[in-house]
Design a protein around this motif. Structure first.
Motif, PDB file in Angstrom:
ATOM      1  N   GLY A  42      -8.371  18.111 -16.097  1.00 21.34           N
ATOM      2  CA  GLY A  42      -9.222  16.941 -15.911  1.00 21.34           C
ATOM      3  C   GLY A  42      -8.670  15.713 -16.601  1.00 21.34           C
ATOM      4  O   GLY A  42      -7.540  15.299 -16.370  1.00 21.34           O
ATOM      5  N   ASP A  43      -9.483  15.119 -17.463  1.00 21.80           N
ATOM      6  CA  ASP A  43      -9.094  13.903 -18.173  1.00 21.80           C
ATOM      7  C   ASP A  43      -8.457  14.199 -19.524  1.00 21.80           C
ATOM      8  O   ASP A  43      -8.300  13.300 -20.346  1.00 21.80           O
ATOM      9  CB  ASP A  43     -10.325  13.018 -18.390  1.00 21.80           C
ATOM     10  CG  ASP A  43     -10.859  12.458 -17.080  1.00 21.80           C
ATOM     11  OD1 ASP A  43     -10.055  12.321 -16.138  1.00 21.80           O
ATOM     12  OD2 ASP A  43     -12.071  12.170 -17.012  1.00 21.80           O
ATOM     13  N   SER A  44      -8.093  15.430 -19.796  1.00 20.58           N
ATOM     14  CA  SER A  44      -7.563  15.801 -21.110  1.00 20.58           C
ATOM     15  C   SER A  44      -6.057  15.606 -21.218  1.00 20.58           C
ATOM     16  O   SER A  44      -5.448  16.081 -22.158  1.00 20.58           O
ATOM     17  CB  SER A  44      -7.903  17.260 -21.422  1.00 20.58           C
ATOM     18  OG  SER A  44      -7.158  18.114 -20.567  1.00 20.58           O
ATOM     19  N   ASN A  45      -5.446  14.903 -20.284  1.00 22.62           N
ATOM     20  CA  ASN A  45      -3.996  14.774 -20.278  1.00 22.62           C
ATOM     21  C   ASN A  45      -3.453  14.155 -21.565  1.00 22.62           C
ATOM     22  O   ASN A  45      -2.454  14.619 -22.101  1.00 22.62           O
ATOM     23  CB  ASN A  45      -3.536  13.964 -19.065  1.00 22.62           C
ATOM     24  CG  ASN A  45      -2.060  14.123 -18.802  1.00 22.62           C
ATOM     25  OD1 ASN A  45      -1.526  15.218 -18.912  1.00 22.62           O
ATOM     26  ND2 ASN A  45      -1.408  13.039 -18.454  1.00 22.62           N
ATOM     27  N   PHE A  46      -4.089  13.101 -22.088  1.00 24.60           N
ATOM     28  CA  PHE A  46      -3.611  12.461 -23.310  1.00 24.60           C
ATOM     29  C   PHE A  46      -3.665  13.432 -24.486  1.00 24.60           C
ATOM     30  O   PHE A  46      -2.713  13.531 -25.269  1.00 24.60           O
ATOM     31  CB  PHE A  46      -4.441  11.201 -23.617  1.00 24.60           C
ATOM     32  CG  PHE A  46      -4.020  10.515 -24.879  1.00 24.60           C
ATOM     33  CD1 PHE A  46      -2.853   9.778 -24.930  1.00 24.60           C
ATOM     34  CD2 PHE A  46      -4.775  10.624 -26.031  1.00 24.60           C
ATOM     35  CE1 PHE A  46      -2.448   9.155 -26.095  1.00 24.60           C
ATOM     36  CE2 PHE A  46      -4.379  10.010 -27.206  1.00 24.60           C
ATOM     37  CZ  PHE A  46      -3.213   9.266 -27.227  1.00 24.60           C
ATOM     38  N   VAL A  47      -4.772  14.154 -24.617  1.00 23.76           N
ATOM     39  CA  VAL A  47      -4.914  15.125 -25.709  1.00 23.76           C
ATOM     40  C   VAL A  47      -3.856  16.214 -25.557  1.00 23.76           C
ATOM     41  O   VAL A  47      -3.244  16.644 -26.542  1.00 23.76           O
ATOM     42  CB  VAL A  47      -6.336  15.730 -25.731  1.00 23.76           C
ATOM     43  CG1 VAL A  47      -6.441  16.835 -26.764  1.00 23.76           C
ATOM     44  CG2 VAL A  47      -7.363  14.657 -25.987  1.00 23.76           C
ATOM     45  N   TRP A  48      -3.610  16.666 -24.343  1.00 24.39           N
ATOM     46  CA  TRP A  48      -2.598  17.689 -24.072  1.00 24.39           C
ATOM     47  C   TRP A  48      -1.218  17.204 -24.518  1.00 24.39           C
ATOM     48  O   TRP A  48      -0.476  17.938 -25.170  1.00 24.39           O
ATOM     49  CB  TRP A  48      -2.620  18.012 -22.582  1.00 24.39           C
ATOM     50  CG  TRP A  48      -1.555  18.936 -22.107  1.00 24.39           C
ATOM     51  CD1 TRP A  48      -0.501  18.621 -21.312  1.00 24.39           C
ATOM     52  CD2 TRP A  48      -1.432  20.337 -22.394  1.00 24.39           C
ATOM     53  NE1 TRP A  48       0.267  19.732 -21.088  1.00 24.39           N
ATOM     54  CE2 TRP A  48      -0.282  20.796 -21.737  1.00 24.39           C
ATOM     55  CE3 TRP A  48      -2.182  21.225 -23.147  1.00 24.39           C
ATOM     56  CZ2 TRP A  48       0.137  22.114 -21.815  1.00 24.39           C
ATOM     57  CZ3 TRP A  48      -1.761  22.541 -23.209  1.00 24.39           C
ATOM     58  CH2 TRP A  48      -0.625  22.975 -22.552  1.00 24.39           C
ATOM     59  N   VAL A  49      -0.885  15.974 -24.171  1.00 21.73           N
ATOM     60  CA  VAL A  49       0.427  15.421 -24.537  1.00 21.73           C
ATOM     61  C   VAL A  49       0.542  15.303 -26.052  1.00 21.73           C
ATOM     62  O   VAL A  49       1.580  15.641 -26.634  1.00 21.73           O
ATOM     63  CB  VAL A  49       0.654  14.056 -23.840  1.00 21.73           C
ATOM     64  CG1 VAL A  49       1.892  13.361 -24.377  1.00 21.73           C
ATOM     65  CG2 VAL A  49       0.776  14.250 -22.337  1.00 21.73           C
TER      66      VAL A  49
END
Length: 98
Positions: A42-49
């Protein structure tokens, strides 16, 4: 060693540590953007990176910044030893007066 040298070693290590993290962050972001690494949910891409960059930068910093970390820790140990010596001298002086 002077206080400015002590703080400069800590500042140098911290700056280099942040630089390693920033480099890993950019690398991971590019790899995720091109689909080489999976995107977050979902929108968790920044946290994942950010998490991938942290996991990658920690061992790199451990290996690459060994000299800077050792210099900083040596200065910290010297400062603690000086503080212990001053405390011991103050206690000895108080015992001699009383």
């Amino acid at each position: 060693m002077s206080a400015s040298a002590k703080s400069s070693a800590a500042i140098k290590y911290t700056g280099l540590r942040l630089a390693v993290f920033a480099g890993c962050f950019v690398l991971v972001a590019v790899l995720v953007q091109f689909g080489i690494l999976p995107k977050g949910l979902g929108d968790s891409n920044f946290v994942w990176v950010v998490l991938l960059a942290l996991v990658l930068s920690a061992p790199l910093s451990f290996v690459l910044l060994r000299k800077q970390r050792d210099a900083m820790s040596e200065q910290i140990v010297d400062g603690v030893d000086r503080a212990k010596d001053r405390l011991h001298a103050n206690r000895t002086r108080e015992d001699g007066i009383a």
